[in-house]
Design a protein around this motif. Structure first.
Motif, short mmCIF file in Angstrom:
data_model
loop_
_atom_site.label_atom_id
_atom_site.label_comp_id
_atom_site.label_asym_id
_atom_site.label_seq_id
_atom_site.Cartn_x
_atom_site.Cartn_y
_atom_site.Cartn_z
N SER A 139 0.84 -1.19 0.00
CA SER A 139 0.00 0.00 0.00
C SER A 139 0.88 1.24 0.00
N CYS A 196 -4.21 6.75 -0.46
CA CYS A 196 -4.98 5.51 -0.49
C CYS A 196 -5.43 5.13 -1.89
N TYR A 237 -0.86 2.51 -5.06
CA TYR A 237 -0.22 1.34 -4.47
C TYR A 237 1.13 1.13 -5.12
N VAL A 269 -9.78 2.83 -4.52
CA VAL A 269 -8.79 2.83 -3.45
C VAL A 269 -8.13 1.44 -3.39
N THR A 280 -13.84 -1.74 1.17
CA THR A 280 -12.65 -2.46 1.62
C THR A 280 -13.00 -3.44 2.73
N PRO A 319 -8.69 2.62 4.30
CA PRO A 319 -7.27 2.97 4.12
C PRO A 319 -7.03 4.46 4.04
N CYS A 320 -8.07 5.24 3.68
CA CYS A 320 -7.89 6.68 3.57
C CYS A 320 -7.86 7.37 4.93
N LYS A 369 -6.14 5.96 7.54
CA LYS A 369 -4.98 5.50 8.26
C LYS A 369 -3.92 6.61 8.32
#
Length: 280
Positions: free
Chosen positions: A51, A56, A59, A76, A90, A95-96, A98
Motif C-alpha cells: 500500500s 490511499c 499502491y 482505493v 474495503t 485505508p484513507c 490511516k
C-alpha cells in the motif's frame, strides 16, 4: 561612574543577545542534513504489492528490488485483497483514514542511477515532469519504453502522474515523440526492455494472476527462430524469437483430429509423442 554603567549595559546586552556563529562565506547557508530514504522493495524476492504510504488511491508494485508507483484512479487500494476496489467496500479499515506510516511522500518510479565511484545513490523526492498547461510528450529518463504524456487524461494515470508505456515491443522515439518500432529508436542511456515482462502493463496486479513468464515467455539471450517456451516444456506451445524479443506465440496442431503434438526442444519442431497420446 559612566564607565561602570557602560560596562553593565554591555554585559546585559551580551546576556540577552548571545553571540551567534558567523555567517558562511559568500552568503550561502550550510546544507541541511537529509533524511536517508530506503527502498521499500529492497528485500523483495519476485514480486509483491504494498500500500502507498500517503495516498490511499495509489499502491506500489515491487518487482525484485525495482519499485513501481501505480494508481487506482477513482478507486482505493485494499491491502487485504491486494487490488483496487470501490471506496467504502474495503474488507478492513478505511485505508484513507490511516495515518502516514513510512517512506517519502513521493517515490521514484524506478531507482536512481548509481553515481560515479560506485557509491549507492539515495532515494530522493520525485520532481514533477510536466509543467502546468503543457501538452508535451517527454521521454522517461531511464526507461526506453516509457514516457510522460503531459496532455493526457489524469484518470488514466495508473502507473504514475502522466506516466505512459508503449505496447510491447515498441519503444518511445524521442525524435517524433511517439511509440515506434524498436529498430527505429535510439535509446542512448535509457534501459532497453527485451522481454514482455519488462513492461509494466504485462505485470500482475492481483495475487491470483499467473506469473508473467508463464503467460508471455522470454527470448532473452536466444537467437532468431523457434524456441521452446520456458516452464512450458513438453507442451504444444512454443515461441518465435527475433532480436531477443517474443514476436509470436505458437501452438503445435496435429494434422490428425484428436491427436496431440508437442514442440520438441531438441530439433525445434512439432512432433507427435512416442506414446501416440490421443485426447479423450
Amino acid at each position: 561612574m559612566y564607565t561602570q554603567v557602560l560596562i553593565v549595559l554591555l554585559v546585559c546586552v551580551g546576556f540577552v543577545y548571545p553571540n551567534f556563529p558567523p555567517p558562511p562565506p559568500h552568503g550561502r547557508r550550510p546544507p541541511a542534513s537529509r533524511r536517508p530514504y530506503t527502498n521499500l522493495c529492497e528485500k523483495v524476492l519476485g514480486q509483491k504489492f504494498l500500500s502507498h504510504p500517503t495516498d490511499c488511491t495509489k499502491y506500489i508494485l515491487c518487482i525484485g528490488k525495482t519499485l513501481h508507483n501505480l494508481n487506482c484512479g477513482n478507486k482505493v487500494w485494499d491491502e487485504t485483497l491486494d487490488k483496487c476496489v470501490e471506496k467504502g467496500t474495503t474488507k478492513g479499515p478505511d485505508p484513507c483514514l490511516k495515518p502516514k506510516r513510512w517512506g517519502p511522500p513521493q517515490i521514484y518510479a524506478s531507482p536512481p542511477r548509481v553515481p560515479p565511484g560506485g557509491r549507492t545513490a539515495t532515494w530522493r523526492f520525485a520532481k514533477p515532469v510536466c509543467t502546468a498547461g503543457s501538452t508535451r510528450r517527454i521521454a522517461h529518463p531511464t526507461k526506453c519504453a516509457q514516457y510522460y504524456d503531459c496532455g493526457s487524461n489524469r484518470q488514466e494515470d495508473w502507473w504514475g502522474t502522466h506516466l505512459r508505456e508503449c505496447p510491447y515491443p515498441l519503444l518511445f522515439n524521442v525524435r517524433y515523440a511517439q511509440c515506434d518500432h524498436y529498430s527505429n529508436v535510439r535509446c542512448g542511456r535509457r534501459t532497453v526492455p527485451l522481454d514482455p515482462c519488462d513492461y509494466i502493463a504485462n505485470q500482475c496486479r492481483t495475487i491470483s494472476c499467473p506469473p508473467c513468464i508463464m503467460r508471455f515467455g522470454t527470448c532473452k539471450g536466444l537467437p532468431n527462430g523457434l524456441h521452446p517456451w520456458k516452464n512450458r516444456e513438453e507442451t504444444p506451445h512454443f515461441l518465435v524469437c527475433k532480436d531477443q524479443r517474443v514476436v509470436f506465440h505458437g501452438k503445435c496442431m496435429s494434422p490428425t483430429p484428436g491427436y496431440r503434438f508437442v514442440f520438441d526442444p531438441v530439433i525445434h519442431t512439432c512432433l507427435q509423442p512416442k506414446d501416440g497420446y490421443k485426447f479423450p
